[in-house]
Design a protein around this motif. Structure first.
Motif, PDB file in Angstrom:
ATOM      1  N   ARG A  99      99.404  27.422  61.329  1.00 36.86           N
ATOM      2  CA  ARG A  99     100.298  26.313  60.992  1.00 36.86           C
ATOM      3  C   ARG A  99      99.807  25.014  61.607  1.00 36.86           C
ATOM      4  O   ARG A  99      99.547  24.961  62.812  1.00 36.86           O
ATOM      5  N   VAL A 100      99.743  23.977  60.783  1.00 37.68           N
ATOM      6  CA  VAL A 100      99.439  22.651  61.330  1.00 37.68           C
ATOM      7  C   VAL A 100     100.695  22.126  62.007  1.00 37.68           C
ATOM      8  O   VAL A 100     100.679  21.555  63.080  1.00 37.68           O
ATOM      9  N   ASP A 101     101.840  22.364  61.361  1.00 45.66           N
ATOM     10  CA  ASP A 101     103.116  21.867  61.867  1.00 45.66           C
ATOM     11  C   ASP A 101     104.172  22.899  61.497  1.00 45.66           C
ATOM     12  O   ASP A 101     104.573  23.024  60.352  1.00 45.66           O
ATOM     13  N   ARG A 102     104.626  23.641  62.492  1.00 46.37           N
ATOM     14  CA  ARG A 102     105.544  24.755  62.220  1.00 46.37           C
ATOM     15  C   ARG A 102     106.840  24.310  61.557  1.00 46.37           C
ATOM     16  O   ARG A 102     107.315  24.937  60.625  1.00 46.37           O
ATOM     17  N   SER A 103     107.430  23.229  62.054  1.00 48.71           N
ATOM     18  CA  SER A 103     108.728  22.833  61.504  1.00 48.71           C
ATOM     19  C   SER A 103     108.582  22.379  60.057  1.00 48.71           C
ATOM     20  O   SER A 103     109.388  22.683  59.201  1.00 48.71           O
ATOM     21  N   ARG A 104     107.478  21.674  59.771  1.00 49.11           N
ATOM     22  CA  ARG A 104     107.290  21.158  58.409  1.00 49.11           C
ATOM     23  C   ARG A 104     107.052  22.302  57.430  1.00 49.11           C
ATOM     24  O   ARG A 104     107.556  22.294  56.318  1.00 49.11           O
ATOM     25  N   ARG A 106      90.469  25.927  60.511  1.00 43.84           N
ATOM     26  CA  ARG A 106      91.357  27.085  60.699  1.00 43.84           C
ATOM     27  C   ARG A 106      92.417  27.226  59.599  1.00 43.84           C
ATOM     28  O   ARG A 106      93.225  28.162  59.634  1.00 43.84           O
ATOM     29  N   LEU A 107      92.421  26.318  58.653  1.00 46.59           N
ATOM     30  CA  LEU A 107      93.488  26.307  57.642  1.00 46.59           C
ATOM     31  C   LEU A 107      93.593  27.588  56.821  1.00 46.59           C
ATOM     32  O   LEU A 107      94.663  27.933  56.349  1.00 46.59           O
ATOM     33  N   THR A 108      92.461  28.285  56.643  1.00 43.85           N
ATOM     34  CA  THR A 108      92.503  29.482  55.798  1.00 43.85           C
ATOM     35  C   THR A 108      92.807  30.754  56.603  1.00 43.85           C
ATOM     36  O   THR A 108      92.821  31.847  56.047  1.00 43.85           O
ATOM     37  N   GLU A 109      93.060  30.593  57.914  1.00 40.15           N
ATOM     38  CA  GLU A 109      93.474  31.761  58.708  1.00 40.15           C
ATOM     39  C   GLU A 109      94.915  32.126  58.350  1.00 40.15           C
ATOM     40  O   GLU A 109      95.732  31.246  58.082  1.00 40.15           O
ATOM     41  N   GLY A 149     106.715  27.431  52.812  1.00 38.37           N
ATOM     42  CA  GLY A 149     105.415  28.103  52.748  1.00 38.37           C
ATOM     43  C   GLY A 149     105.412  29.379  53.589  1.00 38.37           C
ATOM     44  O   GLY A 149     106.199  29.514  54.523  1.00 38.37           O
ATOM     45  N   THR A 150     104.511  30.303  53.271  1.00 34.74           N
ATOM     46  CA  THR A 150     104.442  31.559  54.026  1.00 34.74           C
ATOM     47  C   THR A 150     103.318  31.551  55.058  1.00 34.74           C
ATOM     48  O   THR A 150     103.246  32.440  55.898  1.00 34.74           O
ATOM     49  N   GLY A 151     102.423  30.570  54.991  1.00 34.69           N
ATOM     50  CA  GLY A 151     101.287  30.549  55.918  1.00 34.69           C
ATOM     51  C   GLY A 151     100.151  31.448  55.455  1.00 34.69           C
ATOM     52  O   GLY A 151      99.198  31.677  56.186  1.00 34.69           O
ATOM     53  N   LEU A 152     100.255  31.957  54.210  1.00 34.00           N
ATOM     54  CA  LEU A 152      99.227  32.860  53.697  1.00 34.00           C
ATOM     55  C   LEU A 152      98.526  32.315  52.454  1.00 34.00           C
ATOM     56  O   LEU A 152      97.531  32.871  52.013  1.00 34.00           O
ATOM     57  N   GLY A 153      99.049  31.230  51.902  1.00 32.36           N
ATOM     58  CA  GLY A 153      98.517  30.707  50.644  1.00 32.36           C
ATOM     59  C   GLY A 153      97.031  30.424  50.656  1.00 32.36           C
ATOM     60  O   GLY A 153      96.293  30.866  49.777  1.00 32.36           O
ATOM     61  N   LEU A 154      96.556  29.712  51.685  1.00 23.83           N
ATOM     62  CA  LEU A 154      95.132  29.347  51.724  1.00 23.83           C
ATOM     63  C   LEU A 154      94.246  30.542  52.051  1.00 23.83           C
ATOM     64  O   LEU A 154      93.098  30.604  51.624  1.00 23.83           O
ATOM     65  N   ALA A 155      94.794  31.518  52.792  1.00 19.89           N
ATOM     66  CA  ALA A 155      94.042  32.757  53.047  1.00 19.89           C
ATOM     67  C   ALA A 155      93.821  33.483  51.718  1.00 19.89           C
ATOM     68  O   ALA A 155      92.738  34.015  51.453  1.00 19.89           O
ATOM     69  N   ILE A 156      94.849  33.469  50.873  1.00 21.00           N
ATOM     70  CA  ILE A 156      94.743  34.106  49.549  1.00 21.00           C
ATOM     71  C   ILE A 156      93.707  33.378  48.696  1.00 21.00           C
ATOM     72  O   ILE A 156      92.842  33.994  48.076  1.00 21.00           O
ATOM     73  N   VAL A 157      93.772  32.044  48.699  1.00 16.43           N
ATOM     74  CA  VAL A 157      92.826  31.247  47.907  1.00 16.43           C
ATOM     75  C   VAL A 157      91.384  31.551  48.337  1.00 16.43           C
ATOM     76  O   VAL A 157      90.503  31.786  47.508  1.00 16.43           O
ATOM     77  N   LYS A 158      91.149  31.569  49.659  1.00 12.63           N
ATOM     78  CA  LYS A 158      89.802  31.819  50.180  1.00 12.63           C
ATOM     79  C   LYS A 158      89.302  33.203  49.734  1.00 12.63           C
ATOM     80  O   LYS A 158      88.158  33.357  49.307  1.00 12.63           O
ATOM     81  N   HIS A 159      90.188  34.206  49.823  1.00 11.90           N
ATOM     82  CA  HIS A 159      89.823  35.566  49.402  1.00 11.90           C
ATOM     83  C   HIS A 159      89.460  35.626  47.924  1.00 11.90           C
ATOM     84  O   HIS A 159      88.477  36.249  47.533  1.00 11.90           O
ATOM     85  N   VAL A 160      90.303  34.995  47.108  1.00  9.25           N
ATOM     86  CA  VAL A 160      90.059  35.005  45.659  1.00  9.25           C
ATOM     87  C   VAL A 160      88.699  34.379  45.358  1.00  9.25           C
ATOM     88  O   VAL A 160      87.908  34.905  44.577  1.00  9.25           O
ATOM     89  N   MET A 161      88.405  33.247  46.008  1.00  6.67           N
ATOM     90  CA  MET A 161      87.140  32.569  45.751  1.00  6.67           C
ATOM     91  C   MET A 161      85.950  33.414  46.219  1.00  6.67           C
ATOM     92  O   MET A 161      84.947  33.502  45.522  1.00  6.67           O
TER      93      MET A 161
END
Length: 197
Positions: free
Chosen positions: A142-147, A135-138, A153-165
């Motif tokens: 968040r794995v850990d909200r406080s961290r 679920r990391l690319t959704e 982080g914005t919670g969108l970085g990996l979604a962006i990476v997945k899209h680009v790829m």
């Protein structure tokens, strides 16, 4: 300072949302544009060191290593340079943010048996439990909200990476073990890179 950091976080969130909507609304990158792999790596290394120093705040900085085979370092990636830069930059900055001070971040480039160009970002952070990996690319997962709030982080970085790829016909793969760190791989197919040899 809290107001300032929340303003910056909001700005980052808006930028990431705009990036995602631009990715979804634009045609697949063509093969006419190219980005020298060496300049992509240099830019990301400099960004990683700067971010590490900012976060360290007096603690030991991260050990950051960029390892490239000299021949592969001369390769060209074919596609949209801003998107390609964003993909690797997101992975490297995540590694810095989620790895404790003094930890190690290694970025390497390799060629797979089937001819893909593989960029790998490995860290010695806390690692991610197996149930979170799919679920990391959704968006906003968040794995850990406080961290993640602390790390900016914005919670969108990996979604962006997945899209680009996906737009470049490649893949993002993630392996991680709690307490051991994580490894993120970007694999570009044969038609998305060329060697200068």
């Amino acid at each position: 300072s809290d107001v300032c950091s929340s303003d910056l976080r909001m700005q980052g969130l808006v930028e990431d949302l705009l990036t995602l909507s631009r990715l979804e609304g634009s045609p697949v990158p063509n093969f006419a544009h190219s980005l020298p792999l060496a300049s992509l790596l240099t830019a990301c290394e400099s960004e990683a060191r700067g971010l590490s120093e900012t976060i360290a705040n007096g603690a030991p900085p991260h050990v950051i290593e960029f390892q490239t085979d000299p021949l592969l370092a001369q390769a060209m990636l074919l596609g949209e340079s801003r998107e390609l830069q964003s993909a690797l930059s997101n992975l490297v900055s995540n590694a810095v943010r989620y790895t404790p001070a003094g930890g190690r971040i290694q970025v390497s480039v390799d060629k797979s048996a089937d001819g893909c160009l593989v960029l790998e970002v490995r860290d010695t952070g806390a690692g991610i439990a197996a149930e979170h990996l799919p679920r990391l690319t959704e968006r906003f997962y968040r794995v850990d909200r406080s961290r993640s709030r602390e790390s900016g982080g914005t919670g969108l970085g990996l979604a962006i990476v997945k899209h680009v790829m996906q737009r470049h016909g490649g893949t993002l793969s993630i392996a991680s073990e709690v307490g051991q760190g994580s490894c993120f791989k970007l694999s570009f197919p044969v038609n998305r890179w060329k060697s200068n040899h």
